[in-house]
Design a protein around this motif. Structure first.
Motif, short mmCIF file in Angstrom:
data_model
loop_
_atom_site.label_atom_id
_atom_site.label_comp_id
_atom_site.label_asym_id
_atom_site.label_seq_id
_atom_site.Cartn_x
_atom_site.Cartn_y
_atom_site.Cartn_z
N THR A 103 1.05 -12.06 -4.48
CA THR A 103 1.42 -10.75 -5.61
C THR A 103 0.79 -9.70 -5.36
OG1 THR A 103 0.40 -11.29 -7.52
CG2 THR A 103 3.11 -12.64 -6.77
N PRO A 104 0.83 -8.56 -4.51
CA PRO A 104 -0.25 -7.98 -4.60
C PRO A 104 0.65 -6.63 -5.14
CG PRO A 104 0.27 -7.82 -2.06
CD PRO A 104 0.86 -9.30 -2.99
N HIS A 105 -0.09 -5.36 -5.81
CA HIS A 105 0.65 -4.16 -5.40
C HIS A 105 -0.51 -3.61 -4.91
CE1 HIS A 105 -3.79 -3.09 -6.93
NE2 HIS A 105 -3.36 -3.37 -8.15
N PRO A 106 0.34 -1.95 -4.45
CA PRO A 106 -0.19 -1.45 -3.37
C PRO A 106 -1.46 -1.23 -2.82
CG PRO A 106 1.97 -0.43 -3.91
CD PRO A 106 1.04 -1.59 -5.18
N GLY A 107 -2.19 -0.73 -3.91
CA GLY A 107 -3.52 -0.71 -4.10
C GLY A 107 -4.44 -2.16 -2.88
N GLU A 108 -3.81 -2.95 -3.95
CA GLU A 108 -4.39 -4.12 -3.22
C GLU A 108 -3.93 -4.17 -2.02
OE1 GLU A 108 -4.32 -7.02 -7.74
OE2 GLU A 108 -2.59 -6.82 -6.13
N MET A 109 -2.92 -4.88 -1.64
CA MET A 109 -2.27 -5.15 -0.15
C MET A 109 -2.73 -4.15 0.93
SD MET A 109 -0.31 -6.23 1.66
CE MET A 109 1.87 -6.59 0.96
N ARG B 260 -6.27 -2.82 0.74
CA ARG B 260 -7.48 -3.43 0.65
C ARG B 260 -7.16 -4.69 1.57
NH1 ARG B 260 -8.42 -1.40 -4.52
NH2 ARG B 260 -7.61 -3.90 -5.95
N LEU B 261 -6.09 -5.67 1.26
CA LEU B 261 -5.94 -6.51 2.10
C LEU B 261 -5.87 -6.11 3.83
CD1 LEU B 261 -3.36 -8.85 -0.38
CD2 LEU B 261 -6.11 -9.47 0.71
N LEU B 262 -4.54 -5.23 3.72
CA LEU B 262 -4.73 -5.07 4.83
C LEU B 262 -5.43 -4.23 5.81
CD1 LEU B 262 -0.83 -4.29 5.32
CD2 LEU B 262 -1.66 -6.42 6.18
N GLY B 263 -6.45 -3.55 5.31
CA GLY B 263 -7.42 -2.62 5.50
C GLY B 263 -7.39 -1.47 6.18
N ILE B 264 -5.94 -1.05 5.62
CA ILE B 264 -5.61 0.43 5.84
C ILE B 264 -5.08 0.96 4.17
CG2 ILE B 264 -3.67 -0.14 6.75
CD1 ILE B 264 -1.79 -0.56 5.70
N LYS B 265 -5.12 2.38 4.44
CA LYS B 265 -4.96 3.36 3.22
C LYS B 265 -3.65 3.08 1.94
CE LYS B 265 -7.66 7.25 4.72
NZ LYS B 265 -7.69 7.99 4.87
N THR B 266 -4.00 2.92 0.87
CA THR B 266 -2.72 2.88 -0.01
C THR B 266 -1.49 3.79 0.02
OG1 THR B 266 -4.24 2.39 -1.47
CG2 THR B 266 -1.63 3.46 -1.80
N ASP B 267 -1.61 4.91 1.13
CA ASP B 267 -0.44 5.66 0.77
C ASP B 267 0.54 4.88 2.22
OD1 ASP B 267 -2.45 6.93 3.04
OD2 ASP B 267 -2.42 8.59 2.40
N GLN B 268 -0.54 4.82 3.14
CA GLN B 268 -0.46 4.18 4.38
C GLN B 268 0.72 2.98 3.80
OE1 GLN B 268 -3.44 3.52 6.25
NE2 GLN B 268 -2.75 3.81 7.84
N VAL B 269 0.75 2.51 3.24
CA VAL B 269 1.56 1.24 2.24
C VAL B 269 2.73 1.55 1.89
CG1 VAL B 269 1.73 -0.70 0.52
CG2 VAL B 269 -0.50 -0.92 1.95
N ASN C 93 4.55 4.71 2.09
CA ASN C 93 5.18 4.30 3.09
C ASN C 93 6.00 4.20 4.00
OD1 ASN C 93 4.77 7.74 1.77
ND2 ASN C 93 2.91 7.93 3.77
N ASN C 94 5.58 2.75 3.72
CA ASN C 94 6.09 1.97 4.75
C ASN C 94 5.92 0.47 3.73
OD1 ASN C 94 6.32 3.33 7.55
ND2 ASN C 94 3.92 3.69 6.94
N ARG C 95 6.64 0.82 2.60
CA ARG C 95 6.03 -0.62 2.00
C ARG C 95 7.06 -2.25 2.52
NH1 ARG C 95 5.11 -0.73 -3.25
NH2 ARG C 95 7.15 -2.29 -3.75
N VAL C 96 8.35 -2.11 3.32
CA VAL C 96 9.30 -2.77 3.93
C VAL C 96 8.17 -3.08 5.18
CG1 VAL C 96 11.10 -3.39 5.20
CG2 VAL C 96 11.45 -2.47 2.71
N GLU C 97 7.58 -2.39 5.38
CA GLU C 97 6.53 -2.66 6.83
C GLU C 97 5.29 -3.19 6.66
OE1 GLU C 97 8.39 -0.23 6.62
OE2 GLU C 97 9.98 0.04 8.00
N ALA C 98 5.58 -2.87 5.73
CA ALA C 98 3.47 -3.98 5.41
C ALA C 98 4.46 -4.41 4.65
CB ALA C 98 3.36 -2.59 4.37
N ALA C 99 5.31 -4.94 4.31
CA ALA C 99 5.34 -6.56 3.47
C ALA C 99 5.48 -7.87 4.87
CB ALA C 99 6.84 -6.68 2.33
#
Length: 519
Positions: free
Chosen positions: A386-392, A394-403, A405-411
């Protein structure tokens, strides 16, 4: 409610036309009639009203021509302003343009800079604007001239109804890259497009109506679309009936590992949320140093002390005790308020690969896996993250705005990579599973941006899994209940002063009104 991409909607149209033999002009007629129906709900009977329709050269414009014809028949004064030369209109749109012209309604082209004054004048005298400029196939930025007209429409203060999708909004992403129609209402056809409900979409869509235009529903099932907007009906079907002879052991034994010195509130909120979500028995395991505090703070929750560090956080040595307690539990919730202590991080990384029962990992539990997210692939059960965008990020090793801007794809990427159910929190929380299923949650509000609300969600999901829901089902229902509790609380208390405890207090009501079909 299904959520379609532009390509999926095009396939649906094509199949209905080419394989079932439903003429495209019939679908266009039905679409226009549905828009007229919504217009009548907005402004009453059209007779005597002035309505301005902005039409593009494609099928969206054709829908607009149908709308114009029926409004003329209803006694409205209709002005059609067209973003094309008449000779550029083809296909089904041309059929409806010809009919409109036969009724002595001639669209006026607004394709050059001099037409801006005409648009401004039209906005002064119109009662309603119909946006039929671009359809679901649009992407990118609108042309500069069209953008100027859109800005005039938006600044006019007149109500706007968008046909299928607000012009300037991308159907697949919910993003805008320049001016976009800000609609009061949007009538979308057959099924909602995902861009209407994610990212910027809701800001421009206004009230959303999904209208039936006679495309058979079985065609959608044949496409195997697995994207949905969560609805009360969906959640209601997920919730099990309680047997008359049920007892506390019937509704789940929940184990939470949470809390540390200074962060005991997270543990209390999560464990109480599990109980209020319907769990029968909840055990909260905390560092030994705060155990006596939790004993006093919590009445209905059982508490257990764990080996701790000198900073009163869960020690790496606690793994054995937690695994032993988990033998008698149905589900584990791990992470709220456990801190970023090095020994605690080692505890999380050590225990996750050994988990054979459902687990919800949140907050500091997720942060402990940042940089070592491969550990999740070794988890023997399907975890709920259950990550918020910042936690996601960090887990994916990318920037928060990348998450963001592509929330469905990141999930979706995270769900497949870690064989997990992902709950990507935030506006329109995304729930995704490894099989490609995606739910978009409509409940919740900005007042919930307050410390502790995420801990409540962890507890709710754990409580629902304990009652027999699958991890995906519990995530879908839990996120919906959690957001609705926040909405109910905000309705009574306002958003500004909303705190996590308010969400917890309204959780029972949120569950009750959903199950009992109340508003």
């Amino acid at each position: 409610m299904y959520l379609l991409t532009a390509q999926e909607m095009q396939n649906l149209d094509r199949t209905a036309i080419n394989e079932l033999g439903i003429p495209g002009v019939v679908l266009m007629e039905n679409a226009g009639l549905q828009v007229v129906k919504e217009i009548k709900e907005m402004i009453g009977e059209p007779r005597g009203k002035v309505i301005t329709i902005f039409a593009g050269k494609g099928n969206n414009g054709g829908d607009g021509f149908v709308v114009a014809r029926h409004l003329l028949n209803a006694g409205a004064e209709v002005k059609v302003l067209m973003f094309a030369d008449i000779k550029d209109i083809t296909g089904d749109a041309k059929v409806n343009l010809n009919i409109l012209q036969s009724m002595e309604c001639n669209p006026y082209p607004v394709i050059n800079p001099n037409s801006l004054n005409i648009v401004k004048l039209s906005m002064v005298y119109t009662d309603l604007v119909v946006d039929a400029i671009f359809g679901t196939g649009f992407s990118g930025a609108v042309p500069e001239h069209v953008g100027k007209i859109i800005e005039i429409i938006n600044s006019s203060g007149k109500p706007v109804i968008a046909v299928d999708i607000p012009s300037g909004l991308e159907a697949n992403t919910g993003q805008t890259h320049g001016p976009c129609i800000r609609a009061s209402r949007t009538v979308t056809f057959a099924q909602a497009k995902i861009g209407l409900v994610i990212q910027e979409g809701p800001d421009y869509t206004g009230k959303l109506t999904t209208a039936d235009i006679s495309i058979p529903s079985f065609l959608l099932k044949n496409q195997a679309v697995r994207r949905f907007m969560t609805t009360p009906e969906i959640v209601r079907k997920l919730m099990p009936q309680r047997a008359a002879d049920g007892h506390k052991g019937s509704y789940g034994k929940i184990l939470l590992v949470a809390g540390s010195q200074g962060l005991s509130g997270a543990a209390a909120l999560a464990s109480m949320a599990a109980l209020k979500a319907g769990a029968g028995l909840v055990t909260l395991a905390v560092p030994a140093g705060i155990h006596s505090l939790m004993e006093v703070k919590l009445t209905e929750v059982m508490t257990k002390p764990l080996p701790e560090t000198g900073e009163m956080t869960v020690s790496r040595d606690a793994s054995g005790a937690v695994l032993e307690m988990l033998e008698a539990a149905d589900v584990l919730a791990l992470g709220p308020g456990i801190s970023a202590n090095e020994s605690t991080v080692e505890f999380v990384r050590e225990i996750v690969p050994q988990l054979e029962k459902p687990v919800i990992i949140d907050a500091d539990g997720l942060n402990a896996l940042a940089g070592s997210s491969g550990i999740l692939e070794t988890c023997q059960a399907v975890p709920v993250l259950t990550p918020h965008p910042g936690e996601m990020a960090r887990l994916l090793g990318i920037k928060t705005d990348q998450v963001q801007n592509n929330r469905v794809e990141a999930a979706q990427e995270a769900a497949v990579r870690w064989n997990a159910v992902i709950v990507l929190k935030g506006f329109r929380t995304i729930i995704a599973d490894p099989e490609g299923t995606v739910y978009v949650n409509p409940t919740g509000n900005p007042g919930m941006a307050s410390g502790g609300t995420g801990d409540i969600l962890t507890g709710v999901i754990a409580g629902l899994i304990g009652q027999g829901l699958t991890p995906l089902e519990a995530a879908v229902a839990g996120v919906y209940f959690h957001g609705l509790a926040g909405d109910l609380a905000a309705r009574e208390k306002g958003m500004v002063s909303l705190v996590a405890g308010d969400v917890l207090d309204y959780l029972p009501q949120a569950i009750r009104v959903t199950i009992c079909e109340e508003v």
